[in-house]
Design a protein around this motif. Structure first.
Motif, PDB file in Angstrom:
ATOM      1  N   HIS A   1       0.834  -1.208   0.000  1.00  0.00           N
ATOM      2  CA  HIS A   1       0.000   0.000   0.000  1.00  0.00           C
ATOM      3  C   HIS A   1       0.873   1.264   0.000  1.00  0.00           C
ATOM      4  O   HIS A   1       0.646   2.179  -0.800  1.00  0.00           O
ATOM      5  N   ILE A   2       1.859   1.298   0.860  1.00  0.00           N
ATOM      6  CA  ILE A   2       2.750   2.465   0.933  1.00  0.00           C
ATOM      7  C   ILE A   2       3.557   2.595  -0.357  1.00  0.00           C
ATOM      8  O   ILE A   2       3.771   3.702  -0.860  1.00  0.00           O
ATOM      9  N   SER A   3       3.979   1.463  -0.912  1.00  0.00           N
ATOM     10  CA  SER A   3       4.721   1.497  -2.176  1.00  0.00           C
ATOM     11  C   SER A   3       3.863   2.084  -3.295  1.00  0.00           C
ATOM     12  O   SER A   3       4.367   2.827  -4.147  1.00  0.00           O
ATOM     13  N   ALA A   4       2.579   1.767  -3.300  1.00  0.00           N
ATOM     14  CA  ALA A   4       1.665   2.346  -4.294  1.00  0.00           C
ATOM     15  C   ALA A   4       1.547   3.851  -4.099  1.00  0.00           C
ATOM     16  O   ALA A   4       1.490   4.614  -5.076  1.00  0.00           O
ATOM     17  N   ASP A   5       1.534   4.302  -2.855  1.00  0.00           N
ATOM     18  CA  ASP A   5       1.493   5.738  -2.582  1.00  0.00           C
ATOM     19  C   ASP A   5       2.749   6.437  -3.099  1.00  0.00           C
ATOM     20  O   ASP A   5       2.677   7.539  -3.643  1.00  0.00           O
ATOM     21  N   VAL A   6       3.900   5.787  -2.935  1.00  0.00           N
ATOM     22  CA  VAL A   6       5.156   6.349  -3.459  1.00  0.00           C
ATOM     23  C   VAL A   6       5.084   6.434  -4.983  1.00  0.00           C
ATOM     24  O   VAL A   6       5.507   7.438  -5.583  1.00  0.00           O
ATOM     25  N   ALA A   7       4.530   5.412  -5.623  1.00  0.00           N
ATOM     26  CA  ALA A   7       4.386   5.435  -7.085  1.00  0.00           C
ATOM     27  C   ALA A   7       3.473   6.583  -7.526  1.00  0.00           C
ATOM     28  O   ALA A   7       3.724   7.221  -8.556  1.00  0.00           O
ATOM     29  N   LEU A   8       2.431   6.868  -6.753  1.00  0.00           N
ATOM     30  CA  LEU A   8       1.558   7.993  -7.072  1.00  0.00           C
ATOM     31  C   LEU A   8       2.314   9.321  -6.967  1.00  0.00           C
ATOM     32  O   LEU A   8       2.135  10.211  -7.803  1.00  0.00           O
ATOM     33  N   ILE A   9       3.168   9.438  -5.967  1.00  0.00           N
ATOM     34  CA  ILE A   9       4.005  10.642  -5.838  1.00  0.00           C
ATOM     35  C   ILE A   9       4.895  10.777  -7.074  1.00  0.00           C
ATOM     36  O   ILE A   9       5.035  11.868  -7.638  1.00  0.00           O
ATOM     37  N   ASP A  10       5.484   9.660  -7.513  1.00  0.00           N
ATOM     38  CA  ASP A  10       6.310   9.675  -8.734  1.00  0.00           C
ATOM     39  C   ASP A  10       5.500  10.171  -9.932  1.00  0.00           C
ATOM     40  O   ASP A  10       5.966  11.014 -10.700  1.00  0.00           O
ATOM     41  N   ASP A  11       4.290   9.636 -10.082  1.00  0.00           N
ATOM     42  CA  ASP A  11       3.434  10.048 -11.199  1.00  0.00           C
ATOM     43  C   ASP A  11       3.074  11.530 -11.116  1.00  0.00           C
ATOM     44  O   ASP A  11       3.083  12.230 -12.124  1.00  0.00           O
ATOM     45  N   ALA A  12       2.759  11.992  -9.929  1.00  0.00           N
ATOM     46  CA  ALA A  12       2.402  13.403  -9.755  1.00  0.00           C
ATOM     47  C   ALA A  12       3.575  14.300 -10.127  1.00  0.00           C
ATOM     48  O   ALA A  12       3.389  15.314 -10.813  1.00  0.00           O
ATOM     49  N   GLU A  13       4.771  13.941  -9.685  1.00  0.00           N
ATOM     50  CA  GLU A  13       5.949  14.744 -10.040  1.00  0.00           C
ATOM     51  C   GLU A  13       6.164  14.743 -11.548  1.00  0.00           C
ATOM     52  O   GLU A  13       6.435  15.797 -12.141  1.00  0.00           O
ATOM     53  N   GLU A  14       6.029  13.585 -12.158  1.00  0.00           N
ATOM     54  CA  GLU A  14       6.242  13.479 -13.598  1.00  0.00           C
ATOM     55  C   GLU A  14       5.218  14.287 -14.392  1.00  0.00           C
ATOM     56  O   GLU A  14       5.565  15.003 -15.325  1.00  0.00           O
ATOM     57  N   ARG A  15       3.971  14.209 -13.984  1.00  0.00           N
ATOM     58  CA  ARG A  15       2.911  14.861 -14.759  1.00  0.00           C
ATOM     59  C   ARG A  15       2.744  16.339 -14.451  1.00  0.00           C
ATOM     60  O   ARG A  15       2.308  17.107 -15.302  1.00  0.00           O
ATOM     61  N   LEU A  16       3.074  16.755 -13.231  1.00  0.00           N
ATOM     62  CA  LEU A  16       2.829  18.143 -12.848  1.00  0.00           C
ATOM     63  C   LEU A  16       4.077  19.007 -12.809  1.00  0.00           C
ATOM     64  O   LEU A  16       3.979  20.222 -12.953  1.00  0.00           O
ATOM     65  N   LEU A  17       5.253  18.391 -12.606  1.00  0.00           N
ATOM     66  CA  LEU A  17       6.443  19.201 -12.370  1.00  0.00           C
ATOM     67  C   LEU A  17       7.595  18.950 -13.340  1.00  0.00           C
ATOM     68  O   LEU A  17       8.494  19.787 -13.445  1.00  0.00           O
ATOM     69  N   ALA A  18       7.603  17.825 -14.040  1.00  0.00           N
ATOM     70  CA  ALA A  18       8.749  17.468 -14.879  1.00  0.00           C
ATOM     71  C   ALA A  18       9.026  18.500 -15.972  1.00  0.00           C
ATOM     72  O   ALA A  18      10.164  18.680 -16.377  1.00  0.00           O
ATOM     73  N   ASP A  19       8.000  19.183 -16.413  1.00  0.00           N
ATOM     74  CA  ASP A  19       8.163  20.176 -17.484  1.00  0.00           C
ATOM     75  C   ASP A  19       8.361  21.583 -16.930  1.00  0.00           C
ATOM     76  O   ASP A  19       8.073  22.565 -17.595  1.00  0.00           O
ATOM     77  N   GLY A  20       8.832  21.662 -15.691  1.00  0.00           N
ATOM     78  CA  GLY A  20       9.060  22.958 -15.070  1.00  0.00           C
ATOM     79  C   GLY A  20       7.781  23.629 -14.584  1.00  0.00           C
ATOM     80  O   GLY A  20       7.774  24.817 -14.299  1.00  0.00           O
ATOM     81  N   GLY A  21       6.711  22.873 -14.514  1.00  0.00           N
ATOM     82  CA  GLY A  21       5.455  23.423 -14.021  1.00  0.00           C
ATOM     83  C   GLY A  21       4.508  23.879 -15.116  1.00  0.00           C
ATOM     84  O   GLY A  21       3.451  24.427 -14.824  1.00  0.00           O
TER      85      GLY A  21
END
Length: 102
Positions: free
Chosen positions: A53-73
């Motif tokens: 469960h916690i590992s899935a939460d970490v994966a969601l954080i990864d996805d959020a960073e990739e989709r929302l922040l990877a392009d500089g915002g």
């Protein structure tokens, strides 16, 4: 994900970073507990489920960073522009607006 509502890159980055640290600490704690309770299959199974469960939460954080922040915002800014262009959503179950009659 709720931090994305702020549409502020720094706020989102800070919240995601803080959440990641918390989750990784929790994973470490769960792994320690798994080692301590390896002889009990039921406890071991419950701890394994918690780790997943916690590992899935970490994966969601990864996805959020990739989709929302990877392009500089830029994606976050696009969300903000789209939200400001849309009329406010009407709450579910509320009556439709009345039309004016002449």
């Amino acid at each position: 994900v709720a931090a994305a509502q702020s549409r502020d890159v720094e706020v989102v980055a800070t919240v995601l970073r803080t959440q990641r640290v918390f989750l990784l600490r929790e994973l470490h704690n769960l792994e320690s507990l798994r080692s301590a309770h390896s002889a009990d299959p039921v406890v071991s199974l419950l701890l394994a489920a918690a780790v997943r469960h916690i590992s899935a939460d970490v994966a969601l954080i990864d996805d959020a960073e990739e989709r929302l922040l990877a392009d500089g915002g830029a994606a976050l800014a696009a969300v903000a522009r789209a939200a400001s262009a849309e009329p406010p959503a009407q709450p579910a179950g509320s009556p439709a607006p009345r039309r004016r009659t002449a």
